[in-house]
Design an enzyme around this catalytic site. Structure first.
Site, PDB file in Angstrom:
ATOM      1  N   CYS A 261      23.869  -4.542 -17.251  1.00  8.56           N
ATOM      2  CA  CYS A 261      23.190  -3.519 -16.439  1.00  8.56           C
ATOM      3  C   CYS A 261      23.210  -2.131 -17.065  1.00  8.56           C
ATOM      4  O   CYS A 261      22.163  -1.624 -17.470  1.00  8.56           O
ATOM      5  CB  CYS A 261      23.829  -3.457 -15.059  1.00  8.56           C
ATOM      6  SG  CYS A 261      23.588  -4.968 -14.128  1.00  8.56           S
TER       7      CYS A 261
HETATM    8  N1  LIG Z   1      25.144  -9.575 -14.016  1.00  8.54           N
HETATM    9  C1  LIG Z   1      25.202  -8.582 -13.166  1.00  8.54           C
HETATM   10  O1  LIG Z   1      26.243  -8.011 -12.926  1.00  8.54           O
HETATM   11  C2  LIG Z   1      23.961  -8.101 -12.440  1.00  8.54           C
HETATM   12  C3  LIG Z   1      24.128  -7.294 -11.312  1.00  8.54           C
HETATM   13  C4  LIG Z   1      23.012  -6.853 -10.631  1.00  8.54           C
HETATM   14  C5  LIG Z   1      21.750  -7.179 -11.109  1.00  8.54           C
HETATM   15  N2  LIG Z   1      21.601  -7.950 -12.222  1.00  8.54           N
HETATM   16  C6  LIG Z   1      20.249  -8.265 -12.655  1.00  8.54           C
HETATM   17  O2  LIG Z   1      19.931  -9.594 -12.272  1.00  8.54           O
HETATM   18  C7  LIG Z   1      19.109 -10.214 -13.241  1.00  8.54           C
HETATM   19  C8  LIG Z   1      19.746 -11.509 -13.720  1.00  8.54           C
HETATM   20  O3  LIG Z   1      20.952 -11.196 -14.384  1.00  8.54           O
HETATM   21  P1  LIG Z   1      22.123 -12.236 -14.603  1.00  8.54           P
HETATM   22  O4  LIG Z   1      23.299 -11.420 -14.995  1.00  8.54           O
HETATM   23  O5  LIG Z   1      22.252 -13.150 -13.437  1.00  8.54           O
HETATM   24  O6  LIG Z   1      21.569 -13.070 -15.857  1.00  8.54           O
HETATM   25  P2  LIG Z   1      22.242 -14.356 -16.525  1.00  8.54           P
HETATM   26  O7  LIG Z   1      21.907 -14.288 -17.961  1.00  8.54           O
HETATM   27  O8  LIG Z   1      23.663 -14.492 -16.083  1.00  8.54           O
HETATM   28  O9  LIG Z   1      21.454 -15.557 -15.867  1.00  8.54           O
HETATM   29  C9  LIG Z   1      20.114 -15.818 -16.089  1.00  8.54           C
HETATM   30  C10 LIG Z   1      19.882 -17.327 -16.041  1.00  8.54           C
HETATM   31  O10 LIG Z   1      18.475 -17.536 -16.197  1.00  8.54           O
HETATM   32  C11 LIG Z   1      18.283 -18.684 -17.012  1.00  8.54           C
HETATM   33  N3  LIG Z   1      16.926 -18.606 -17.552  1.00  8.54           N
HETATM   34  C12 LIG Z   1      16.468 -17.856 -18.584  1.00  8.54           C
HETATM   35  N4  LIG Z   1      15.137 -17.994 -18.703  1.00  8.54           N
HETATM   36  C13 LIG Z   1      14.742 -18.830 -17.713  1.00  8.54           C
HETATM   37  C14 LIG Z   1      13.489 -19.314 -17.281  1.00  8.54           C
HETATM   38  N5  LIG Z   1      12.371 -18.965 -17.881  1.00  8.54           N
HETATM   39  N6  LIG Z   1      13.446 -20.158 -16.213  1.00  8.54           N
HETATM   40  C15 LIG Z   1      14.585 -20.517 -15.578  1.00  8.54           C
HETATM   41  N7  LIG Z   1      15.806 -20.080 -15.936  1.00  8.54           N
HETATM   42  C16 LIG Z   1      15.878 -19.250 -16.994  1.00  8.54           C
HETATM   43  C17 LIG Z   1      19.404 -18.622 -18.025  1.00  8.54           C
HETATM   44  O11 LIG Z   1      19.647 -19.905 -18.569  1.00  8.54           O
HETATM   45  C18 LIG Z   1      20.562 -18.102 -17.156  1.00  8.54           C
HETATM   46  O12 LIG Z   1      21.304 -19.167 -16.593  1.00  8.54           O
HETATM   47  C19 LIG Z   1      18.898  -9.176 -14.346  1.00  8.54           C
HETATM   48  O13 LIG Z   1      17.715  -8.461 -14.113  1.00  8.54           O
HETATM   49  C20 LIG Z   1      20.070  -8.243 -14.145  1.00  8.54           C
HETATM   50  O14 LIG Z   1      19.787  -6.930 -14.595  1.00  8.54           O
HETATM   51  C21 LIG Z   1      22.691  -8.436 -12.887  1.00  8.54           C
END
Ligand SMILES: NC(=O)c1ccc[n+]([C@@H]2O[C@H](COP(=O)([O-])OP(=O)(O)OC[C@H]3O[C@@H](n4cnc5c(N)ncnc54)[C@H](O)[C@@H]3O)[C@@H](O)[C@H]2O)c1
Length: 421
Positions: A261
């Site tokens: 983030c």
């Molecule tokens: N991690 C955090 O602390 C956090 C907190 C708030 C918001 N966010 C936001 O949430 C969103 C997701 O972040 P995250 O940390 O969960 O990501 P992550 O990388 O942990 O998870 C994403 C998942 O999506 C899968 N993926 C990738 N491409 C794909 C596709 N085309 N179809 C289906 N699955 C697919 C990956 O295999 C992975 O398991 C981002 O925009 C991030 O900025 C993250």
């Protein structure tokens, strides 16, 4: 199996969200392209620290959670939540290709009545300008045939006082009906849902939160560098300022920003701002100060070694903690990785210990057993202060400790072998 909610992306955001909906009795299908993750979920094995495997296994057994790599699974769900990565491109511009690629896949499977909610952090306008037109290629109209909203995820991995369930959820729909539908969905599982007037307001809310942290961390990081020159203990100053019961909020300095983030999201806004002939100076300045911190940490290690008539070249430098924050194994954008590169470029022999990160294959390193390594190292640098580590004992055993997290507290300075940020 009943499928009320489909969650696209089973990562740090998607998996905890699935747990919360399922624990509220909703049937959830997780859609992820990573077949290993899908198999793990279906076996009830969690790979996200915040989701205990026994809780996941129980939900899988009850038929409330399942996972698949097949996008067709979304057809049966009433609501589709998108929790996919939103990284920066190599030249630091928003890269929405993952989200928009998935939205194209969803558009082909959209049906009347579907509710689609984007949860990925992004710039204001994404839901309306990018997601809506792609979904409408289905021939269905947002607000009448299907419903579309943005709702930012605010989860802070590793945190237990505020969780996905208890953290208030901001919701902004394309139309009032969209907002209402989205609020109704989240109210089934989350404690507090707060509607805002538009998706843009919801998108910008999340960015404000992250920029607020980034700017305040940069402020204390800059102060830490000044304190270093002045010979003042920045940790003492921050702790003392935090005793003011009003008008001050405490932020800790450190080796730099990490995670998905803070090092990334603010630049989504500065990029979008340029479309409006506007330059977001605070964001750029905070980025500059925070990105410089691993270089400052290298300088600090260099000076600590120098005090023992050692050069960085040829010295054994042991990093304690390489994840970007305490008590998680998340390495994304971790400043420790930058520090490893900088130390190696100067000729240091780097090792590390991190109970949450057994291997760093890209660096050819594995987490070293602290026994023996600590004494042998010319310098031990505390980069991430995981709990469960005996820092007092570390100070007794190591030749020099450079502490970027104040993990050694006041005991450390008294000892004389500890260099703090
Ligand atoms: N991690 C955090 O602390 C956090 C907190 C708030 C918001 N966010 C936001 O949430 C969103 C997701 O972040 P995250 O940390 O969960 O990501 P992550 O990388 O942990 O998870 C994403 C998942 O999506 C899968 N993926 C990738 N491409 C794909 C596709 N085309 N179809 C289906 N699955 C697919 C990956 O295999 C992975 O398991 C981002 O925009 C991030 O900025 C993250």
């Amino acid at each position: 199996m009943r499928r009320d909610v489909a969650i696209v992306g089973a990562g740090y955001v998607g998996l905890p969200l699935a747990q919360v909906f399922a624990e509220a009795g909703q049937g959830v299908v997780l859609l992820d392209l990573d077949a290993d993750r899908v198999a793990a979920i279906n076996k009830g094995e969690s790979y996200i620290e915040d989701v205990p495997s026994d809780a996941l296994a129980s939900l899988v057994e009850q038929g409330l959670v399942s996972a698949t790599t097949d996008y067709d699974a979304v057809r049966e769900a009433d609501a589709i939540l998108i929790a996919l990565p939103t990284p920066l491109s190599p030249n630091r511009e928003p890269d929405l290709s993952i989200v928009l690629g998935a939205v194209r896949m969803l558009a082909r499977r959209l049906r009347p009545g579907h509710l689609v909610i984007l949860e990925s952090t992004t710039y204001p306008g994404t839901t309306r300008e990018e997601v809506q037109p792609l979904l409408e290629e289905s021939g269905l109209r947002a607000g009448s045939d299907f419903f579309l909203a943005f709702s930012p995820e605010r989860v802070d991995p590793g945190r237990s006082d505020w969780t996905t369930k208890t953290t208030p959820k901001i919701v902004g729909g394309i139309t009032a009906a969209c907002t209402e539908r989205a609020c109704e969905l989240y109210s089934r599982a989350l404690d507090t849902v707060i509607p805002v007037s538009t998706p843009e307001a919801a998108e910008l809310t999340k960015l404000l939160e992250n920029i607020f942290r980034s700017v305040n961390i940069a402020l204390v990081n800059e102060l830490a560098q000044l304190c270093d020159r002045m010979g003042v203990d920045v940790w003492e100053v921050v702790e003392a300022a935090a005793t003011k019961p009003f008008g001050f909020m405490s932020f800790q300095p450190g080796p730099g920003l990490g995670g998905h983030c803070l090092p990334v999201d603010p630049f989504y806004l500065s990029w979008k701002a340029r479309e409006f002939d506007f330059y977001t100076e605070f964001i750029e300045l905070a980025g500059k100060v925070n990105e410089n911190m691993p270089y400052f940490c290298l300088e600090k290690i260099t000076r600590a070694l120098n005090s023992r008539e050692r050069s960085v070249r040829g010295s054994k430098v042991h990093l304690l903690g390489v994840a970007y924050k305490a008590d998680v194994g998340d390495l994304r954008e971790s400043p420790a990785l930058k520090l490893i590169e900088l130390l190696r470029a100067e000729g240091a022999n780097v090792s590390y210990h991190d109970p949450h990160v057994p291997e760093l294959p890209e660096y050819g390193l594995s987490s070293a057993d602290p026994d023996g390594t600590l004494e042998a190292a010319d310098c031990v640098a505390i980069v991430t202060a995981h709990s469960g580590i005996d820092y007092d004992r570390l100070v007794e055993r190591a030749r020099i400790v450079v502490d970027f997290r104040n993990a050694t507290g006041k005991n450390g300075t008294a000892n004389g072998r500890v260099w703090k940020l």
